[in-house]
Design a protein around this motif. Structure first.
Motif, short mmCIF file in Angstrom:
data_model
loop_
_atom_site.label_atom_id
_atom_site.label_comp_id
_atom_site.label_asym_id
_atom_site.label_seq_id
_atom_site.Cartn_x
_atom_site.Cartn_y
_atom_site.Cartn_z
N GLY A 166 -9.97 1.78 -0.43
CA GLY A 166 -9.33 3.05 -0.70
C GLY A 166 -7.92 3.14 -0.17
O GLY A 166 -7.41 2.20 0.46
N ASN A 167 -7.27 4.27 -0.47
CA ASN A 167 -5.88 4.47 -0.07
C ASN A 167 -5.81 5.26 1.23
O ASN A 167 -6.66 6.12 1.49
CB ASN A 167 -5.12 5.22 -1.16
CG ASN A 167 -4.97 4.37 -2.40
OD1 ASN A 167 -4.86 3.15 -2.32
ND2 ASN A 167 -4.99 5.02 -3.55
N ALA A 168 -4.75 5.01 2.00
CA ALA A 168 -4.65 5.60 3.33
C ALA A 168 -4.24 7.08 3.29
O ALA A 168 -4.25 7.75 4.30
CB ALA A 168 -3.68 4.80 4.18
N GLY A 169 -3.88 7.61 2.15
CA GLY A 169 -3.48 9.02 2.11
C GLY A 169 -3.65 9.57 0.72
O GLY A 169 -3.99 8.80 -0.18
N PRO A 170 -3.50 10.82 0.50
CA PRO A 170 -3.12 11.88 1.44
C PRO A 170 -4.28 12.39 2.31
O PRO A 170 -4.02 13.11 3.28
CB PRO A 170 -2.63 13.00 0.52
CG PRO A 170 -3.34 12.76 -0.77
CD PRO A 170 -3.53 11.29 -0.88
N GLY A 171 -5.49 12.06 2.00
CA GLY A 171 -6.61 12.57 2.81
C GLY A 171 -6.83 11.73 4.05
O GLY A 171 -6.37 10.59 4.12
N PRO A 172 -7.55 12.26 5.05
CA PRO A 172 -7.84 11.47 6.25
C PRO A 172 -8.87 10.39 5.94
O PRO A 172 -9.61 10.51 4.97
CB PRO A 172 -8.42 12.50 7.21
CG PRO A 172 -8.97 13.57 6.33
CD PRO A 172 -8.12 13.60 5.10
N PRO A 173 -8.90 9.32 6.73
CA PRO A 173 -9.91 8.28 6.50
C PRO A 173 -11.31 8.86 6.71
O PRO A 173 -11.52 9.71 7.57
CB PRO A 173 -9.58 7.22 7.54
CG PRO A 173 -8.71 7.87 8.54
CD PRO A 173 -8.02 9.00 7.86
N LEU A 228 -11.66 7.43 -3.43
CA LEU A 228 -10.87 6.30 -2.91
C LEU A 228 -9.38 6.47 -3.21
O LEU A 228 -8.55 5.83 -2.58
CB LEU A 228 -11.37 4.99 -3.54
CG LEU A 228 -12.73 4.53 -3.04
CD1 LEU A 228 -13.27 3.44 -3.92
CD2 LEU A 228 -12.61 4.06 -1.61
N ALA A 229 -9.07 7.34 -4.17
CA ALA A 229 -7.66 7.54 -4.49
C ALA A 229 -6.93 8.19 -3.33
O ALA A 229 -5.73 8.01 -3.17
CB ALA A 229 -7.54 8.39 -5.75
N CYS A 230 -7.67 8.97 -2.50
CA CYS A 230 -7.01 9.71 -1.43
C CYS A 230 -7.56 9.40 -0.04
O CYS A 230 -7.00 9.81 0.96
CB CYS A 230 -7.14 11.21 -1.65
SG CYS A 230 -6.51 11.75 -3.24
N LYS A 235 0.77 -1.23 0.00
CA LYS A 235 0.00 0.00 0.00
C LYS A 235 0.80 1.28 0.00
O LYS A 235 0.49 2.19 -0.76
CB LYS A 235 -1.00 -0.01 1.17
CG LYS A 235 -2.35 -0.61 0.76
CD LYS A 235 -3.11 0.39 -0.12
CE LYS A 235 -3.67 -0.21 -1.35
NZ LYS A 235 -4.93 -0.61 -1.58
N PRO A 236 1.86 1.41 0.86
CA PRO A 236 2.52 2.72 0.93
C PRO A 236 2.92 3.18 -0.46
O PRO A 236 3.46 2.40 -1.24
CB PRO A 236 3.76 2.45 1.78
CG PRO A 236 3.49 1.18 2.51
CD PRO A 236 2.51 0.41 1.69
N ASN A 237 2.65 4.44 -0.73
CA ASN A 237 2.82 4.94 -2.09
C ASN A 237 4.21 4.75 -2.65
O ASN A 237 4.39 4.37 -3.80
CB ASN A 237 2.47 6.42 -2.15
CG ASN A 237 1.02 6.60 -2.52
OD1 ASN A 237 0.48 5.76 -3.23
ND2 ASN A 237 0.40 7.66 -2.04
#
Ligand code: HEM
Lengths: 265, 244
Positions: free
Chosen positions: B191-198, B182-184, B83-85
């Motif tokens: 979805g992805n864990a960042g850059p936005g908050p869950p 889901l991209a952020c 997962k980590p970008n």
């Protein structure tokens, strides 16, 4: 009643000599055999192919050769199946963004035996991939890639990559949702690759993005470029197989010829 | 293998070969039977399973679940697991590229004379490990949900109120899934864990008004969604504000 054809007007030197009264008339079968042999001779006299064919067919395979050794040729048959069915699909397929889906639909729903042939091509690809992996597994676990067959392993590895590339480029062609989106994802993955990734993508997509010519580019790669390479490399692979001989199963030990043993005592 | 081992192998091999049978017709017979089996399998698969053709490709939908052919699942799954970008390029091409290079060079670093699999513990174990890993990833890929859907359970309160509320919530879920949030952002497991908050429970911290203000006038890098059609936008806000 027997029909007698007039003799062709050929010079006397070319006519076969008249049969002697005590000679038997050759039977029809023998005559046909003679004709076959002389036709083969004619070709061989001009090509000297028979040596190569004999070399390929009458080489020996070592003791212990078993069913696992058929996996390579099975892969080749799967490839031939892809080539044959692919030719028929190409008769109807149109690689343009506007018509691709419609032509795939025509093949599937309307062309005579269309779905059957398309199914054979589609499932044939799965079968080929499975067989290629099985064949590779066999050569890997039995150490068949070791001296003197290293180069044949490398040729095989290239064949593996090309086979996967076939499947990747072919998946887009029906141009339904599934093939489109899977290709987009695949291409995006490819684009993140180190160094060459973006350039490879430019080449694949015929530009920075999926565009009007992408489909025909995939089609050309799928039906001309890669199959040509695969066919040529299968030729090289088989040449090396015949040249070096296939391995014996690794558990077999050669029994020394008893004659030799007697002498050495 | 050193020179002596090479010569020994060639000698052994020539004896085994001289004791063998000619390729034609013995091996050819087996190959032909196998060819018939292969054709039989392909024809059977084609008749039984046919060749389906899905709906026509539509570049404007974003809900579509991309699915590669099953033998690419393992690659696809590698991408999902890591997962980590900054690791993603490694997963998608780094690992496969390294594996491929190792595959090509195999005969050049594994040069021992031994060929029996049980006498080559490292090679055999590695081979089995790679097969097991690929099988496991393929299995995961086959059973994984869509990367473009939000699988959060519908909250009990929304279920109870039913009617328009439930309909709006489900419609909003679709909008959120389709609009690239889901991209952020992460919604539950998707979805992805960042850059936005869950956003799994945004409704707990933010009232509907604040959410719609964020959507219209967000802090970069989040894009503004003020151009969504009114109805979609409203459904989206209902969906988000009910996530508690
Ligand atoms: C299109 C794909 C391929 C075709 C048509 C093919 C065909 C063949 C055939 C007919 C043989 C003769 C012996 C046998 O059948 O086992 C063979 C041998 C061999 N193949 Fe392949 N092959 C393919 C892919 C591969 C791959 C992917 C590898 C490994 C990376 C590989 C490595 C070898 C090796 C090392 C041998 C020598 C085996 C021995 O002497 O026992 N091949 N191949």
């Amino acid at each position: 009643m027997k029909l007698k054809l007039p003799a062709p007007p050929i010079p006397a030197s070319l006519k076969s000599p008249p049969r002697r009264p005590d000679e038997e008339r050759p039977s029809k079968v023998e005559g046909a055999k003679e004709a076959g042999i002389s036709a083969v001779d004619w070709v061989d006299e001009r090509t000297s192919l028979s040596g190569g064919v004999r070399w390929m067919l009458f080489r020996k395979v070592p003791r212990g050769t078993n069913w696992a050794y058929t996996l390579g040729s099975a892969t080749m048959f799967a490839f031939l199946n892809q080539a044959m069915t692919g030719v028929f699909l190409a008769m109807y397929y149109d690689p343009s963004a506007t018509n691709a889906y419609e032509s795939a639909r025509y093949i599937t729903n309307e062309a005579f035996l269309g779905e059957f042939v398309r199914g054979m091509h589609k499932w044939g690809s799965t079968v080929m991939v499975v067989l290629v992996f099985l064949h590779m597994g066999r050569t890997f676990f039995w150490g068949a890639y070791k001296y003197p067959r290293e180069l044949n392993w490398v040729v095989g590895a290239v064949l593996l990559v090309l086979t996967m590339l076939m499947s990747f480029t072919g998946y887009l062609l029906p141009f339904d949702q599934k093939s489109y989106w899977a290709t987009i994802v695949g291409v995006n993955i490819n684009g993140t690759g180190p160094l060459v990734g973006p350039y490879l993508n430019d080449f694949l997509l015929a530009g920075p993005d999926f565009g009007a010519t992408t489909l025909s580019r995939f089609y050309a790669i799928h039906m001309l470029l890669v199959p040509g390479l695969i066919a040529a490399l299968i030729g090289a692979h088989l040449y090396l197989v015949a040249r070096l001989g296939t391995t014996a199963p690794p558990w077999l030990k050669a029994e020394k010829n008893p004659e030799l043993r007697k002498e050495s005592v | 293998m050193n020179r002596q081992e090479k010569e020994e192998y060639l000698r052994e091999y020539s004896i085994l070969k001289s004791q063998g049978k000619p390729f034609f017709p013995y091996a050819v017979a087996k190959d032909s039977i196998m060819a018939v089996v292969v054709m039989g399998v392909i024809i059977t698969l084609s008749i039984v399973l046919g060749a389906e053709l899905g709906p026509k490709a539509d570049p404007t939908t974003t809900t579509y679940v991309p699915r590669p052919e099953w033998y690419f699942y393992f690659l696809f799954e590698l991408l999902r697991i890591i997962k980590p970008n900054w690791l993603v390029p490694l997963a998608t091409l780094g690992i496969p590229t390294i594996c491929l290079i190792l595959l090509f060079l195999l005969p050049f670093f594994d040069r021992g004379p031994e060929r029996r699999p049980e006498k080559r513990p490292i090679a055999t174990t590695l081979g089995i490990f790679v097969i097991a890993a690929m099988a496991y990833l393929t299995y995961l890929g086959a059973s994984a949900g869509s990367p473009n859907s939000i699988e959060l359970a519908t909250p009990a309160s929304v279920k109870q109120s039913g009617g328009t509320m439930l309909a709006q919530f489900e419609a909003g879920r679709q909008v959120a899934a389709q609009s690239g949030c889901l991209a952020c952002h992460k919604f539950g497991e998707n979805g992805n864990a960042g850059p936005g908050p869950p956003l799994t429970d945004v409704g707990r911290n933010l009232p509907a008004g604040a959410i719609s203000r964020t959507l219209i006038n967000p802090t970069p890098p989040m894009p503004s969604f003020k151009d969504l059609p009114k109805e979609k936008f409203d459904n989206l806000v209902v969906f988000l504000s009910q996530l508690k």
